[in-house]
Write a protein that holds these residues in place. Structure first.
Motif, PDB file in Angstrom:
ATOM      1  N   THR A 129      29.260 124.879  41.345  1.00 51.43           N
ATOM      2  CA  THR A 129      29.953 124.180  40.258  1.00 51.43           C
ATOM      3  C   THR A 129      31.072 125.036  39.699  1.00 51.43           C
ATOM      4  O   THR A 129      32.210 124.571  39.534  1.00 51.43           O
ATOM      5  CB  THR A 129      28.950 123.804  39.143  1.00 51.43           C
ATOM      6  N   TRP A 130      30.752 126.303  39.404  1.00 51.07           N
ATOM      7  CA  TRP A 130      31.769 127.192  38.856  1.00 51.07           C
ATOM      8  C   TRP A 130      32.894 127.409  39.870  1.00 51.07           C
ATOM      9  O   TRP A 130      34.078 127.425  39.500  1.00 51.07           O
ATOM     10  CB  TRP A 130      31.153 128.526  38.435  1.00 51.07           C
ATOM     11  N   GLY A 131      32.546 127.576  41.134  1.00 51.18           N
ATOM     12  CA  GLY A 131      33.568 127.772  42.161  1.00 51.18           C
ATOM     13  C   GLY A 131      34.464 126.553  42.318  1.00 51.18           C
ATOM     14  O   GLY A 131      35.688 126.676  42.410  1.00 51.18           O
ATOM     15  N   THR A 132      33.865 125.373  42.325  1.00 49.92           N
ATOM     16  CA  THR A 132      34.628 124.134  42.492  1.00 49.92           C
ATOM     17  C   THR A 132      35.586 123.912  41.327  1.00 49.92           C
ATOM     18  O   THR A 132      36.717 123.461  41.511  1.00 49.92           O
ATOM     19  CB  THR A 132      33.668 122.927  42.618  1.00 49.92           C
ATOM     20  N   ILE A 133      35.144 124.229  40.131  1.00 44.41           N
ATOM     21  CA  ILE A 133      35.985 123.994  38.951  1.00 44.41           C
ATOM     22  C   ILE A 133      36.976 125.138  38.726  1.00 44.41           C
ATOM     23  O   ILE A 133      38.151 124.905  38.411  1.00 44.41           O
ATOM     24  CB  ILE A 133      35.110 123.774  37.698  1.00 44.41           C
ATOM     25  N   CYS A 134      36.527 126.367  38.912  1.00 41.12           N
ATOM     26  CA  CYS A 134      37.361 127.521  38.549  1.00 41.12           C
ATOM     27  C   CYS A 134      38.277 128.015  39.666  1.00 41.12           C
ATOM     28  O   CYS A 134      39.333 128.592  39.379  1.00 41.12           O
ATOM     29  CB  CYS A 134      36.479 128.665  38.064  1.00 41.12           C
ATOM     30  N   PHE A 135      37.911 127.806  40.931  1.00 48.96           N
ATOM     31  CA  PHE A 135      38.747 128.308  42.028  1.00 48.96           C
ATOM     32  C   PHE A 135      40.152 127.718  42.006  1.00 48.96           C
ATOM     33  O   PHE A 135      41.135 128.466  42.107  1.00 48.96           O
ATOM     34  CB  PHE A 135      38.048 128.082  43.378  1.00 48.96           C
ATOM     35  N   PRO A 136      40.300 126.393  41.855  1.00 46.86           N
ATOM     36  CA  PRO A 136      41.670 125.854  41.766  1.00 46.86           C
ATOM     37  C   PRO A 136      42.450 126.416  40.568  1.00 46.86           C
ATOM     38  O   PRO A 136      43.661 126.638  40.663  1.00 46.86           O
ATOM     39  CB  PRO A 136      41.461 124.345  41.619  1.00 46.86           C
ATOM     40  N   LEU A 137      41.762 126.646  39.464  1.00 42.54           N
ATOM     41  CA  LEU A 137      42.429 127.234  38.296  1.00 42.54           C
ATOM     42  C   LEU A 137      42.911 128.647  38.607  1.00 42.54           C
ATOM     43  O   LEU A 137      44.011 129.046  38.213  1.00 42.54           O
ATOM     44  CB  LEU A 137      41.486 127.258  37.095  1.00 42.54           C
ATOM     45  N   LEU A 138      42.073 129.382  39.316  1.00 46.26           N
ATOM     46  CA  LEU A 138      42.434 130.754  39.701  1.00 46.26           C
ATOM     47  C   LEU A 138      43.645 130.749  40.631  1.00 46.26           C
ATOM     48  O   LEU A 138      44.563 131.562  40.473  1.00 46.26           O
ATOM     49  CB  LEU A 138      41.241 131.437  40.373  1.00 46.26           C
ATOM     50  N   LEU A 139      43.664 129.823  41.591  1.00 50.72           N
ATOM     51  CA  LEU A 139      44.805 129.728  42.502  1.00 50.72           C
ATOM     52  C   LEU A 139      46.084 129.380  41.746  1.00 50.72           C
ATOM     53  O   LEU A 139      47.146 129.953  42.023  1.00 50.72           O
ATOM     54  CB  LEU A 139      44.537 128.672  43.585  1.00 50.72           C
TER      55      LEU A 139
END
Length: 144
Positions: A129-139
């Motif tokens: 969940t955290w990866g799915t939501i936060c990874f695009p934000l990080l990119l």
């Protein structure tokens, strides 16, 4: 006079008639007290619970500052709380098994292993969940 006895945490037998069942607000207050005792016990006895609480405290402010929809904020918070919830249940299973017997038994091992697997699944749900939501934000933040 025959009455049913119950064993308390201290191992003292008490008459069930001497302790009437609480109702209403009093029952809720005692439930809260028992919950606080459960949190204290888990904090004191379970290193994995302490680690997960520390991770919760570190990560819980993050959804508040991220530019994401409210439902995603909720998902981030709930998945971390899910890990704590499953860890508490796993700790309960382990304590119960140890209370019954400390000798090795296939069913005891299975119960403890299933509890551990449940914690692992909760951690995986949280990480996904955290990866799915936060990874695009990080990119986006890194301008990729």
């Amino acid at each position: 006079m025959t009455t049913e006895s119950t064993e308390t945490r201290e191992g003292i037998n008490r008459d069930s008639e001497a302790m009437p069942k609480l109702t209403g607000v009093f029952r809720s207050l005692f439930a809260v007290r028992n919950s606080i005792n459960g949190f204290k016990s888990a904090w004191r006895e379970e290193s994995s619970f302490r680690q997960e609480v520390i991770l919760f405290l570190l990560f819980s402010p993050l959804p508040l500052v991220l530019d994401i929809p409210p439902i995603q904020r909720l998902l981030l918070a709930v998945t971390v709380l899910l890990v704590l919830l499953v860890e508490l249940i796993n700790s309960s299973i382990e304590a119960t098994i140890d209370r019954i017997s400390l000798e090795r038994h296939e069913l005891s091992a299975r119960a403890k292993d299933c509890g551990s697997a449940a914690v692992t699944l909760a951690l995986l749900i949280c990480a996904l969940t955290w990866g799915t939501i936060c990874f695009p934000l990080l990119l986006r933040w890194m301008h990729w």
